[in-house]
Design a protein around this motif. Structure first.
Motif, short mmCIF file in Angstrom:
data_model
loop_
_atom_site.label_atom_id
_atom_site.label_comp_id
_atom_site.label_asym_id
_atom_site.label_seq_id
_atom_site.Cartn_x
_atom_site.Cartn_y
_atom_site.Cartn_z
N TYR A 99 0.84 -1.21 0.00
CA TYR A 99 0.00 0.00 0.00
C TYR A 99 0.88 1.26 0.00
O TYR A 99 0.73 2.14 0.84
CB TYR A 99 -0.90 0.01 1.24
CG TYR A 99 -1.74 -1.21 1.43
CD1 TYR A 99 -2.91 -1.42 0.68
CD2 TYR A 99 -1.38 -2.20 2.35
CE1 TYR A 99 -3.70 -2.55 0.86
CE2 TYR A 99 -2.16 -3.33 2.54
CZ TYR A 99 -3.30 -3.51 1.78
OH TYR A 99 -4.08 -4.63 1.95
N ASN A 100 1.82 1.34 -0.96
CA ASN A 100 2.77 2.46 -0.92
C ASN A 100 2.14 3.82 -1.25
O ASN A 100 2.78 4.85 -1.09
CB ASN A 100 3.97 2.20 -1.85
CG ASN A 100 3.55 1.84 -3.26
OD1 ASN A 100 2.93 2.64 -3.95
ND2 ASN A 100 3.89 0.63 -3.67
N ARG A 101 0.88 3.82 -1.71
CA ARG A 101 0.18 5.09 -1.95
C ARG A 101 -0.80 5.41 -0.81
O ARG A 101 -1.49 6.42 -0.86
CB ARG A 101 -0.57 5.03 -3.28
CG ARG A 101 0.36 4.90 -4.48
CD ARG A 101 -0.40 4.96 -5.78
NE ARG A 101 0.49 4.84 -6.92
CZ ARG A 101 0.08 4.86 -8.20
NH1 ARG A 101 -1.22 5.00 -8.47
NH2 ARG A 101 0.96 4.75 -9.18
N SER A 102 -0.83 4.59 0.18
CA SER A 102 -1.73 4.79 1.32
C SER A 102 -1.27 5.97 2.17
O SER A 102 -0.06 6.25 2.27
CB SER A 102 -1.76 3.52 2.18
OG SER A 102 -2.38 3.78 3.42
N GLU A 106 3.87 6.18 4.82
CA GLU A 106 5.03 6.84 5.43
C GLU A 106 5.27 6.32 6.84
O GLU A 106 6.40 5.98 7.21
CB GLU A 106 4.81 8.35 5.45
CG GLU A 106 5.97 9.10 6.11
CD GLU A 106 5.73 10.59 6.19
OE1 GLU A 106 6.24 11.23 7.14
OE2 GLU A 106 5.03 11.14 5.29
#
Length: 308
Positions: A99-102, A106
């Motif tokens: 889920y790197n766009r969640s 970060e």
């Protein structure tokens, strides 16, 4: 009063029994919505062990659905709260990769690094996992240079670098102690290499002055015990180390000892030069005698050939 206390005890036991019975039923349930809600509820209540057990059951079923993101994030945090740092590091990294766009990406990447940082050992133990933590922290800093957690990540790297420094210093002291053994030759050489590498790896270390002094001390002892063919080179190297020390640390408390060692080494070098001159003179004389003998032998052989 006694009756009131007995009533409270009965009420407490009943509530615990009810809670255990409820959780036992949930473990056997196939109502995935109920399991999902219960796992989240246990997590919110701080009962992380039970939440992990229920997430283990429900996550394979809800994978790919809208519910999975929060469940997987909580699952990673539940392991973190239980101080299972290696597991939480892995789950936070999996979350970030998935889920790197969640909005939570970060935080997940930071928690991956932070979990590894918390799992890293004291300086006197193997530091391979600490280096893995440094790589993870650096990955976070490169990916999120504007993060509110950037300064915290920097302090974590500084702390780990101090552990590497302490570990390297302990290794240096170990080599130094071994020069007192029965066969110090190899350890003298190891000390010299180790002390030089330490200064390159940690140029701002508080230990550099002490190790620079020990470098002069060890190199002088190594040169003194060297075989004749290696002695001149190693004596000159020790003098170079002493001169470098005086240049870097002109006001050092070790200065007097360094100058005494350098003076002794120079005296040893002058003695070596005299021996070398004597050796070369004897070698030249022996060569001259041998050449004269060879000429006489050749002349004798020539005379015999003429007579025959």
């Amino acid at each position: 009063m006694m009756k009131a206390q007995a009533y409270l005890i009965i009420l407490l036991v009943s509530s615990l029994s009810f809670g255990c019975g409820e959780f036992y039923k949930l473990e056997k349930s196939t109502n995935w919505d109920e399991l999902y809600e219960a796992a989240n509820r246990y997590y919110d209540q701080g009962d992380y062990n039970k939440s992990i057990i229920l997430y283990d059951r429900v996550l394979p079923v809800i994978k790919g659905s809208g519910k999975a993101e929060l469940a997987e994030f909580n699952y990673a945090y539940a392991h973190f709260r239980m101080k299972r740092y290696i597991e939480s590091a892995g789950y936070f990294k999996t979350f970030f990769d998935t889920y790197n766009r969640s909005p939570l990406a970060e935080e997940a990447l930071f928690m991956h690094a932070y979990s590894l940082y918390l799992d890293s050992p004291d300086y006197n133990l193997d530091q391979r996992s600490s280096r893995e933590a440094v790589n993870a922290i650096q990955l976070f800093m490169n990916r999120y240079p504007e993060s509110d957690s950037y300064e915290r990540a920097t302090s974590m790297i500084d702390d780990l670098q101090k552990r590497f420094e302490e570990k390297a210093f302990e290794e240096s002291k170990m080599y130094y102690r071994l020069t007192d053994g029965l066969f110090p030759g190899e350890f003298y050489r190891a000390c010299i290499v180790n002390f030089q590498n330490f200064a390159k790896s940690f140029p701002d270390s508080k230990y550099n002055e002490e190790l620079a002094f020990k470098l002069v001390e060890v190199s002088a002892a190594y040169a003194e015990r060297s075989v004749f063919d290696k002695k001149e080179e190693r004596l000159n190297q020790s003098i170079d180390f002493a001169q470098d020390f005086n240049q870097k640390y002109p006001d050092s408390g070790y200065g007097k000892k360094v100058n005494n060692l350098m003076s002794e080494t120079k005296t040893e070098l002058e003695s070596h030069y005299r021996l070398k001159e004597q050796y070369e003179a004897r070698s030249a004389e022996a060569r001259k005698i041998r050449e004269e003998e060879e000429r006489n032998q050749a002349a004798t052989e020539a005379l015999r050939n003429v007579e025959n």
